[in-house]
Design an enzyme around this catalytic site. Sequence first.
Site, PDB file in Angstrom:
ATOM      1  N   ASN A  13       0.873  -1.177   0.000  1.00  0.00           N
ATOM      2  CA  ASN A  13       0.000   0.000   0.000  1.00  0.00           C
ATOM      3  C   ASN A  13       0.908   1.224   0.000  1.00  0.00           C
ATOM      4  OD1 ASN A  13      -1.803   2.038   0.500  1.00  0.00           O
ATOM      5  ND2 ASN A  13      -2.422   1.314   2.538  1.00  0.00           N
ATOM      6  N   LYS A  15       0.110   4.262  -0.296  1.00  0.00           N
ATOM      7  CA  LYS A  15      -0.540   5.439   0.313  1.00  0.00           C
ATOM      8  C   LYS A  15      -0.303   6.681  -0.568  1.00  0.00           C
ATOM      9  CE  LYS A  15      -0.347   3.179   4.741  1.00  0.00           C
ATOM     10  NZ  LYS A  15      -0.365   3.257   6.185  1.00  0.00           N
ATOM     11  N   HIS A  98      -9.803   1.214   4.427  1.00  0.00           N
ATOM     12  CA  HIS A  98      -8.559   1.319   5.205  1.00  0.00           C
ATOM     13  C   HIS A  98      -8.801   2.221   6.414  1.00  0.00           C
ATOM     14  CE1 HIS A  98      -4.464   2.428   6.294  1.00  0.00           C
ATOM     15  NE2 HIS A  98      -4.091   1.327   5.681  1.00  0.00           N
ATOM     16  N   GLU A 100      -7.156   4.532   7.663  1.00  0.00           N
ATOM     17  CA  GLU A 100      -6.909   5.965   7.446  1.00  0.00           C
ATOM     18  C   GLU A 100      -8.116   6.629   6.795  1.00  0.00           C
ATOM     19  OE1 GLU A 100      -3.130   5.403   5.500  1.00  0.00           O
ATOM     20  OE2 GLU A 100      -2.289   4.812   7.434  1.00  0.00           O
ATOM     21  N   GLU A 170      -6.022  -5.020  10.312  1.00  0.00           N
ATOM     22  CA  GLU A 170      -5.019  -3.990  10.542  1.00  0.00           C
ATOM     23  C   GLU A 170      -5.321  -3.255  11.844  1.00  0.00           C
ATOM     24  OE1 GLU A 170      -2.864  -2.875   6.687  1.00  0.00           O
ATOM     25  OE2 GLU A 170      -4.522  -1.512   6.933  1.00  0.00           O
ATOM     26  N   GLY A 176       1.947   2.092  10.872  1.00  0.00           N
ATOM     27  CA  GLY A 176       2.910   3.184  10.759  1.00  0.00           C
ATOM     28  C   GLY A 176       3.569   3.557  12.077  1.00  0.00           C
ATOM     29  N   SER A 216       2.843  -2.334  10.392  1.00  0.00           N
ATOM     30  CA  SER A 216       4.290  -2.425  10.629  1.00  0.00           C
ATOM     31  C   SER A 216       4.874  -3.795  10.288  1.00  0.00           C
ATOM     32  CB  SER A 216       4.626  -2.015  12.075  1.00  0.00           C
ATOM     33  OG  SER A 216       4.236  -0.674  12.313  1.00  0.00           O
TER      34      SER A 216
HETATM   35  P1  PGA Z   1       2.436   0.138   7.732  1.00  0.00           P
HETATM   36  O1  PGA Z   1       1.023   0.362   7.030  1.00  0.00           O
HETATM   37  O2  PGA Z   1       3.011  -1.148   7.172  1.00  0.00           O
HETATM   38  O3  PGA Z   1       3.262   1.343   7.347  1.00  0.00           O
HETATM   39  O4  PGA Z   1       2.201   0.041   9.209  1.00  0.00           O
HETATM   40  C1  PGA Z   1       0.132  -0.706   6.808  1.00  0.00           C
HETATM   41  C2  PGA Z   1      -1.130  -0.196   6.159  1.00  0.00           C
HETATM   42  O5  PGA Z   1      -1.608   0.871   6.544  1.00  0.00           O
HETATM   43  O6  PGA Z   1      -1.693  -0.839   5.243  1.00  0.00           O
END
Ligand code: PGA
Length: 258
Positions: A13, A15, A98, A100, A170, A176, A216
């Site tokens: 992803n 982003k 997601h 976010e 997630e 993140g 992560s």
């Molecule tokens: P990350 O993000 O691996 O940077 O923690 C995962 C995601 O949001 O899909």
Amino acid sequence: MTNSLRRPLIAGNWKMFLDLAGSVALARGVAAGAPPDGPEVVVAVPFTALTVVGEVLKGSKVKLAAQNLHWEKEGAFTGEVSAAQLKDAGCAAVVIGHSERRQFFGETDETVKKRLTAALAAGLLPIVCVGETLAEREDGRTFKVLETQLTGALTGFGPSQLATLVVAYEPVWAIGTGKTATPAQAQEAHLFIRKTCERLHGAALAAGLRILYGGSVKPDNADALMSEPDLDGALVGGASLKADSFLRIVKFSAPARA
Ligand code: PGA
């Protein structure tokens, strides 16, 4: 792998990162390094990079995905992108709900369901994200939250309609932050998700359902996570922005799955 119905899937992803040159370079690196007999590999790229990345991925085993879609077919919806437009741009898959989007853009279980309906109708592989916040986990509400999110998104479909569904677990506190769920924490949540999907849509759907872990995931924790029986892949943010680290995750080694 404990269940041969479930081919592992590693999704990146990207982003809101990378310009076009950076996107092309990364896509080239991933396409060149993804092993032909390895897991299914998907990259979810920004809308503006879909067509150029799609060109790079043509003829490779890496599939193109978008990070969101709108549920209407077309119309006066300024700023939105439809499933048909994603297909036209070369997408095979799409990320839906997601955290976010839930946190910053008002995504709800109801809109997740509308997006899922549109993705399925267009033949896009849907990757539906669920997960609890830190406060919810600390309150002991993780399972309740997952159940509400899954029920909200997945009821009203028949199991055959959901044959391609992928769910991504997630935990919001792990995205993140560098804090990964332990393999045991992830396994517990994945098993709960599988059981909930079994209750909603039957044993056959649940047995074949691919559940990805996200939050992560890095080269140094991917093997341990992927060794858990109900983890069928990963949704990778930060570590998908470099071909080396993403490919190391794609080439995970999980003895339990051998
Ligand atoms: P990350 O993000 O691996 O940077 O923690 C995962 C995601 O949001 O899909």
